[in-house]
Design an enzyme around this catalytic site. Structure first.
Site, PDB file in Angstrom:
ATOM      1  NE  ARG A 294       5.367  -2.936   3.152  1.00 12.25           N
ATOM      2  CZ  ARG A 294       5.172  -2.852   1.838  1.00 12.25           C
ATOM      3  NH1 ARG A 294       4.292  -1.983   1.357  1.00 12.25           N
ATOM      4  NH2 ARG A 294       5.842  -3.619   1.013  1.00 12.25           N
TER       5      ARG A 294
ATOM      6  CG  ASP B  14      -0.584  -1.088  -2.460  1.00 14.69           C
ATOM      7  OD1 ASP B  14       0.226  -1.833  -1.878  1.00 14.69           O
ATOM      8  OD2 ASP B  14      -0.220  -0.150  -3.185  1.00 14.69           O
TER       9      ASP B  14
ATOM     10  CG  ASP C 254       2.033   3.982   0.689  1.00 10.88           C
ATOM     11  OD1 ASP C 254       1.993   3.279   1.719  1.00 10.88           O
ATOM     12  OD2 ASP C 254       2.132   3.519  -0.454  1.00 10.88           O
TER      13      ASP C 254
ATOM     14  CG  ASP D 260      -1.447   3.022  -0.980  1.00 10.84           C
ATOM     15  OD1 ASP D 260      -1.342   1.847  -0.609  1.00 10.84           O
ATOM     16  OD2 ASP D 260      -0.614   3.583  -1.723  1.00 10.84           O
TER      17      ASP D 260
END
Length: 441
Positions: A318, A261, A265, A222
């Site tokens: 997301r 990815d 996060d 990420d």
């Protein structure tokens, strides 16, 4: 020249920097780790800025100041990935500021630089072709071992740990990082601002024939990970796939060779995070808060995150997906395009999401009921949101469109850590013109 010696020369150029005092009438607080003031004080140098008092969850419990109080000897200006790593690795826990000038390329040498001797992608494709290997078992054998070793080498090269009491800030309008992964892990008091973060391109995705009916390519890395850390302010950055959008990726075995990815996060007990005035653009798995339904031991009572005045521009899903956390999402603008769109707000395990006064600009073929996605039974508060300029009850339209996935209302808490709340009709113009890297004021 030795990279540490070069870094010292760069650091010496920062001696003229001074700490900017708070503006008259500013609200002030105190951060126990740094002794710095936590009130908002407009600074001539953005590197000295701190999170305004009351600005989201990261303002709770002493506030977030990053490296704003750094001595001149702890201010580094970097122009290469190597200098950047050295600045973050410089010993000491005292506040530090790392100024990024230009674009740092973490993978300038190319994927071949990470390949383990003997790794051969053509051989990998031949060995694990579903016509040969099938779909029942995960891949094993020499080429998979060499792929994993290559991936480990890339991870070591592109991941960098960010210490506590640190501010990382881009200089000017065109600063950024390409292919790097910032790891804010197990620390407190970090600020990341004014950077264009181009998603790392995984050179060695793994083929998993057991993932779904026809297998899938799975990638790592990420752009920014907040892992078990507290008091983190992420502000005025642009998260993008840059030169390598998903549409440019090839397919093998009939599946997209996925080399991306997530973009951001917040996981594994991270807490007290404010994400403000950022742009997340044209990405699939964009922002995840909580990465496992089984992580209650670390995540329950934590993962408190505020998302405000961010632009989610044509992302697939997301934005965010939430587990466990009390997440306050307000005044964000979501620009939604089909047909790849999946959802924006994901309701997951024990989540308590409050989504208020956001603006959604939907393509004509995307129904408003698709904005919410039920992953697990958890309550959600949705109020005052606008879709294409008109008020819409997101919960009601979701439950009408998906009667088999009924969501419950009332997240059970009321956010109070907000410095400004704009009318949702004003949000698109405001956010589109002020969010992202290069737009600090």
């Amino acid at each position: 020249m030795n990279r540490h010696r070069k870094l010292g020369v760069v650091a010496a150029t920062a001696l003229a920097l001074t700490v900017t005092a708070p503006a008259a009438g500013a609200h002030t607080g105190h951060h126990p780790a740094t002794g710095a003031r936590t009130g908002h004080h407009p600074a001539a140098d953005p590197a000295r800025a701190v999170l305004p008092t009351g600005d989201g969850w990261a303002s709770e419990g002493g506030g977030t100041t990053g490296g704003s109080a750094a001595e001149a000897s702890r201010v580094f200006t970097v122009t290469t990935w190597e200098e950047f790593r050295a600045a973050l690795e410089a010993p000491g826990t005292e506040p530090r500021i790392v100024k990024v000038r230009g674009t740092l390329d973490a993978t300038a040498q190319g994927c071949a630089a990470f390949e383990a001797p003997g790794y051969d992608f053509a051989r990998y494709l031949s060995d694990y072709d579903p016509a040969v290997w099938g779909y029942e078992d995960e891949v094993t054998g020499p080429q998979e071992e060499l792929r994993a070793a290559s991936a480990t080498a890339q991870g070591k090269a592109i991941k960098v740990k960010v210490p506590g009491n640190t501010t990382i800030v881009g200089v000017g309008r065109h600063a950024g990082i390409t292919g790097g992964s910032l790891q804010v892990q197990g620390v407190d008091n970090v600020v990341v601002r004014n950077l264009t973060l181009e998603s790392p391109l995984d050179c060695f995705p793994q083929w998993d024939p057991t993932d779904g009916a026809t297998g899938a390519w799975n990638s790592e890395y990420d752009s920014l990970v907040v892992y078990g850390s507290t008091h983190v302010w992420i502000d005025h950055n642009t998260f993008t796939d840059g030169a390598h959008p998903d549409s440019s990726l090839p397919s093998y075995y009939g599946e997209v060779y996925q080399q991306h990815d997530g973009e951001l996060d917040v996981v594994r007990g991270a807490d007290l995070v404010t994400v403000s005035w950022n742009v997340f653009t044209e990405h699939d798995k964009t922002l995840m808060i909580g990465n496992s339904d089984s992580a209650g031991a670390t995540d329950r009572g934590r993962l408190r995150v505020t998302l405000h005045h961010n632009l989610f521009d044509k992302v697939v899903e997301r934005a965010p997906r939430v587990r466990f956390g009390q997440v306050d999402a307000y005044n964000n603008h979501f620009v939604v395009a089909g047909p790849s769109y999946v959802y924006s707000l994901g309701i997951g395990q024990e989540s308590q999401l409050v989504a208020e006064k956001n603006a959604f600009t939907l393509a004509a073929d995307v129904p408003a009921g698709q904005i919410l996605k039920k992953w697990k039974d958890a309550p959600v508060t949705t109020s005052g949101n606008h879709v294409n300029g008109r008020p819409v009850d997101l919960l009601a339209v979701h439950n009408e469109q998906y009667p088999g996935e009924i969501l419950r209302g009332d997240a059970g808490w009321t956010p109070v850590l907000r410095t400004r709340v704009d009318h949702p009709r004003a949000v698109p113009a405001l956010v589109d013109h002020r969010a992202g890297a290069g737009r600090l004021r």
